[in-house]
Design a protein around this motif. Structure first.
Motif, mmCIF file in Angstrom:
data_model
loop_
_atom_site.group_PDB
_atom_site.id
_atom_site.type_symbol
_atom_site.label_atom_id
_atom_site.label_comp_id
_atom_site.label_asym_id
_atom_site.label_seq_id
_atom_site.Cartn_x
_atom_site.Cartn_y
_atom_site.Cartn_z
ATOM 1 N N GLU A 32 0.966 -14.892 -9.013
ATOM 2 C CA GLU A 32 0.556 -15.590 -7.784
ATOM 3 C C GLU A 32 0.881 -17.075 -7.845
ATOM 4 O O GLU A 32 1.236 -17.688 -6.832
ATOM 5 C CB GLU A 32 -0.942 -15.373 -7.547
ATOM 6 N N THR A 33 0.779 -17.658 -9.032
ATOM 7 C CA THR A 33 1.065 -19.099 -9.155
ATOM 8 C C THR A 33 2.549 -19.405 -8.942
ATOM 9 O O THR A 33 2.897 -20.527 -8.538
ATOM 10 C CB THR A 33 0.644 -19.628 -10.539
ATOM 11 N N ILE A 34 3.429 -18.453 -9.198
ATOM 12 C CA ILE A 34 4.859 -18.713 -8.997
ATOM 13 C C ILE A 34 5.348 -18.155 -7.654
ATOM 14 O O ILE A 34 6.555 -18.056 -7.405
ATOM 15 C CB ILE A 34 5.711 -18.106 -10.140
ATOM 16 N N GLY A 35 4.387 -17.795 -6.794
ATOM 17 C CA GLY A 35 4.742 -17.439 -5.423
ATOM 18 C C GLY A 35 4.965 -15.972 -5.134
ATOM 19 O O GLY A 35 5.413 -15.621 -4.037
ATOM 20 N N ILE A 36 4.652 -15.081 -6.075
ATOM 21 C CA ILE A 36 4.816 -13.644 -5.826
ATOM 22 C C ILE A 36 3.617 -13.122 -5.041
ATOM 23 O O ILE A 36 2.470 -13.394 -5.407
ATOM 24 C CB ILE A 36 4.949 -12.870 -7.148
ATOM 25 N N ASN A 37 3.875 -12.436 -3.972
ATOM 26 C CA ASN A 37 2.808 -11.826 -3.174
ATOM 27 C C ASN A 37 2.358 -10.544 -3.869
ATOM 28 O O ASN A 37 2.914 -9.462 -3.648
ATOM 29 C CB ASN A 37 3.312 -11.530 -1.761
ATOM 30 N N THR A 38 1.365 -10.665 -4.731
ATOM 31 C CA THR A 38 0.941 -9.526 -5.559
ATOM 32 C C THR A 38 0.335 -8.402 -4.719
ATOM 33 O O THR A 38 0.467 -7.226 -5.062
ATOM 34 C CB THR A 38 -0.077 -9.978 -6.613
ATOM 35 N N SER A 39 -0.298 -8.758 -3.621
ATOM 36 C CA SER A 39 -0.870 -7.736 -2.744
ATOM 37 C C SER A 39 0.245 -6.888 -2.142
ATOM 38 O O SER A 39 0.142 -5.652 -2.073
ATOM 39 C CB SER A 39 -1.693 -8.388 -1.638
ATOM 40 N N TRP A 40 1.324 -7.541 -1.742
ATOM 41 C CA TRP A 40 2.464 -6.819 -1.167
ATOM 42 C C TRP A 40 3.123 -5.929 -2.215
ATOM 43 O O TRP A 40 3.502 -4.785 -1.910
ATOM 44 C CB TRP A 40 3.471 -7.818 -0.612
ATOM 45 N N ILE A 41 3.238 -6.431 -3.442
ATOM 46 C CA ILE A 41 3.819 -5.632 -4.528
ATOM 47 C C ILE A 41 2.962 -4.397 -4.792
ATOM 48 O O ILE A 41 3.480 -3.297 -4.987
ATOM 49 C CB ILE A 41 3.969 -6.470 -5.810
ATOM 50 N N SER A 42 1.643 -4.572 -4.787
ATOM 51 C CA SER A 42 0.739 -3.436 -5.016
ATOM 52 C C SER A 42 0.911 -2.385 -3.930
ATOM 53 O O SER A 42 0.909 -1.178 -4.204
ATOM 54 C CB SER A 42 -0.710 -3.922 -5.062
ATOM 55 N N HIS A 43 1.040 -2.838 -2.679
ATOM 56 C CA HIS A 43 1.245 -1.892 -1.580
ATOM 57 C C HIS A 43 2.606 -1.207 -1.684
ATOM 58 O O HIS A 43 2.738 -0.023 -1.345
ATOM 59 C CB HIS A 43 1.121 -2.608 -0.235
ATOM 60 N N LEU A 44 3.597 -1.929 -2.159
ATOM 61 C CA LEU A 44 4.922 -1.342 -2.362
ATOM 62 C C LEU A 44 4.864 -0.250 -3.428
ATOM 63 O O LEU A 44 5.446 0.827 -3.261
ATOM 64 C CB LEU A 44 5.926 -2.422 -2.764
ATOM 65 N N LEU A 45 4.167 -0.521 -4.520
ATOM 66 C CA LEU A 45 4.013 0.474 -5.582
ATOM 67 C C LEU A 45 3.271 1.705 -5.069
ATOM 68 O O LEU A 45 3.619 2.844 -5.409
ATOM 69 C CB LEU A 45 3.270 -0.129 -6.776
ATOM 70 N N LEU A 46 2.255 1.469 -4.250
ATOM 71 C CA LEU A 46 1.509 2.578 -3.669
ATOM 72 C C LEU A 46 2.413 3.428 -2.788
ATOM 73 O O LEU A 46 2.386 4.659 -2.850
ATOM 74 C CB LEU A 46 0.327 2.052 -2.848
ATOM 75 N N LEU A 47 3.231 2.769 -1.971
ATOM 76 C CA LEU A 47 4.119 3.499 -1.073
ATOM 77 C C LEU A 47 5.132 4.328 -1.860
ATOM 78 O O LEU A 47 5.413 5.485 -1.503
ATOM 79 C CB LEU A 47 4.847 2.518 -0.147
ATOM 80 N N MET A 48 5.660 3.770 -2.948
ATOM 81 C CA MET A 48 6.593 4.526 -3.776
ATOM 82 C C MET A 48 5.901 5.738 -4.399
ATOM 83 O O MET A 48 6.458 6.840 -4.425
ATOM 84 C CB MET A 48 7.183 3.624 -4.866
ATOM 85 N N GLY A 49 4.691 5.529 -4.906
ATOM 86 C CA GLY A 49 3.930 6.639 -5.469
ATOM 87 C C GLY A 49 3.631 7.706 -4.428
ATOM 88 O O GLY A 49 3.704 8.905 -4.715
ATOM 89 N N LEU A 50 3.317 7.254 -3.213
ATOM 90 C CA LEU A 50 3.013 8.184 -2.126
ATOM 91 C C LEU A 50 4.231 9.018 -1.751
ATOM 92 O O LEU A 50 4.124 10.226 -1.505
ATOM 93 C CB LEU A 50 2.517 7.391 -0.913
ATOM 94 N N LEU A 51 5.398 8.396 -1.724
ATOM 95 C CA LEU A 51 6.630 9.128 -1.432
ATOM 96 C C LEU A 51 6.893 10.194 -2.505
ATOM 97 O O LEU A 51 7.261 11.331 -2.183
ATOM 98 C CB LEU A 51 7.811 8.159 -1.352
ATOM 99 N N VAL A 52 6.708 9.811 -3.762
ATOM 100 C CA VAL A 52 6.931 10.756 -4.858
ATOM 101 C C VAL A 52 5.939 11.915 -4.772
ATOM 102 O O VAL A 52 6.313 13.085 -4.933
ATOM 103 C CB VAL A 52 6.810 10.045 -6.212
ATOM 104 N N ILE A 53 4.677 11.598 -4.519
ATOM 105 C CA ILE A 53 3.652 12.638 -4.406
ATOM 106 C C ILE A 53 3.983 13.592 -3.262
ATOM 107 O O ILE A 53 3.926 14.819 -3.419
ATOM 108 C CB ILE A 53 2.264 12.006 -4.187
ATOM 109 N N SER A 54 4.346 13.042 -2.118
ATOM 110 C CA SER A 54 4.606 13.861 -0.934
ATOM 111 C C SER A 54 5.801 14.782 -1.131
ATOM 112 O O SER A 54 5.760 15.967 -0.784
ATOM 113 C CB SER A 54 4.836 12.951 0.281
#
Length: 295
Positions: free
Chosen positions: A177-199
């Protein structure tokens, strides 16, 4: 009983789909394990089942891409419900996951019962919808495998594109977060990838077993290395090997389901790694013994 076996076209269709699923599940699963979200994968795996049935009820087709869309929608609903209840209640996280998992999975079973008994759906071929519970990899069609391959390529491409940000977020969220990475967005991206794999994996191994495809390879890989890049490749490798061996064994041995056999092989790999891996139980025990001798 052992059956006559040849490496024919149908075997390679199922093996290719299962191996692609094993590869992408193993790699994406490392993020769930490192974020300590292993149970989330299990909850979403069960929660997407009503989406499959509801998509069938609305469009009255068993086309895999349509059912996949329904699964993704309900996966997002499940994730929102988990976040909403967690935000506005004091219940433990594990209890919330269990509540959402059991409630939505029960809804899926209820909807499937309606499909079975309602005259409206008797003219539509709904055979095979129940396989999304335990999976039926042995009956994967070429179109199903093509969809798995497309999702695999998409998810892995996104993963490697954002790999530097994903790695920093997983190991040091504050620094990210201190270097400008939107960690919340990354977490949602990881969730979406996991969801695609699960589905996309539901038809192969089912709602009850898909979380094992995500978690077991990562746990096994974690016992062999401390380096995340190596963990990624080992996890993907373990998932691929287990998928091939599970498909092979279920083909050679009669009356053995492919999906459960893949999970059994994964479990054996995970247990072996937990015992004899460099970070496993046996090595830890030997290290303690050596320290006692030295002291």
């Amino acid at each position: 009983m052992v059956s006559n076996f040849t490496f024919d076209y149908f075997f390679w269709v199922v093996a290719l789909g299962s191996m692609a699923l094993g590869l992408v599940s193993g790699i994406v699963g490392t993020t769930l394990v490192l974020e300590k979200q292993s149970q989330l994968g299990d909850a979403i795996g069960h929660a997407v089942y009503p989406g499959v049935i509801l998509a069938f009820m609305i469009f009255q087709t068993r086309q895999t891409s349509v059912l996949l869309l329904g699964a993704i929608v309900f996966g997002l609903i499940a994730f929102w419900l988990i976040g909403f209840i967690r935000k506005y209640s004091q219940f433990p996280y594990e209890s919330i996951l269990a509540l959402v998992l059991s409630s939505l999975f029960s809804l899926g079973l209820l909807l499937y019962n309606i499909v079975q008994t309602s005259p409206r759906f008797q003219t539509v071929n709904f055979a095979g919808l129940n396989t999304y519970i335990m999976g039926q990899a042995a009956f994967l069609m070429r179109s199903d495998v093509e969809l798995i391959l497309m999702v695999t390529v998409l998810v892995l491409s996104v993963f490697w594109l954002f790999y530097p940000k994903i790695k920093i977020t997983l190991f040091d969220r504050v620094f990210a977060e201190t270097i400008g990475i939107n960690t919340s967005w990354i977490s949602h991206l990881l969730l979406l990838m996991g969801l695609l794999v699960i589905s996309v994996g539901l038809q192969a191994v089912g709602a009850k077993l898909i979380s094992s495809m995500l978690i077991a390879p990562a746990i096994a890989a974690q016992q062999w290395t401390n380096a995340y890049p190596r963990m990624i490749w080992l996890s993907g490798l373990f998932g691929t090997i287990a998928a091939f061996l599970g498909t092979l064994l279920s083909t050679v041995i009669t009356n053995i389901a492919t999906g459960p056999m893949i999970v059994v092989v994964l479990t054996i790999i995970a247990l072996f790694s937990l015992i004899v891996g460099p970070k496993g139980i046996l090595m830890e025990h030997l290290y303690k013994k050596s320290q006692e001798v030295v002291s």
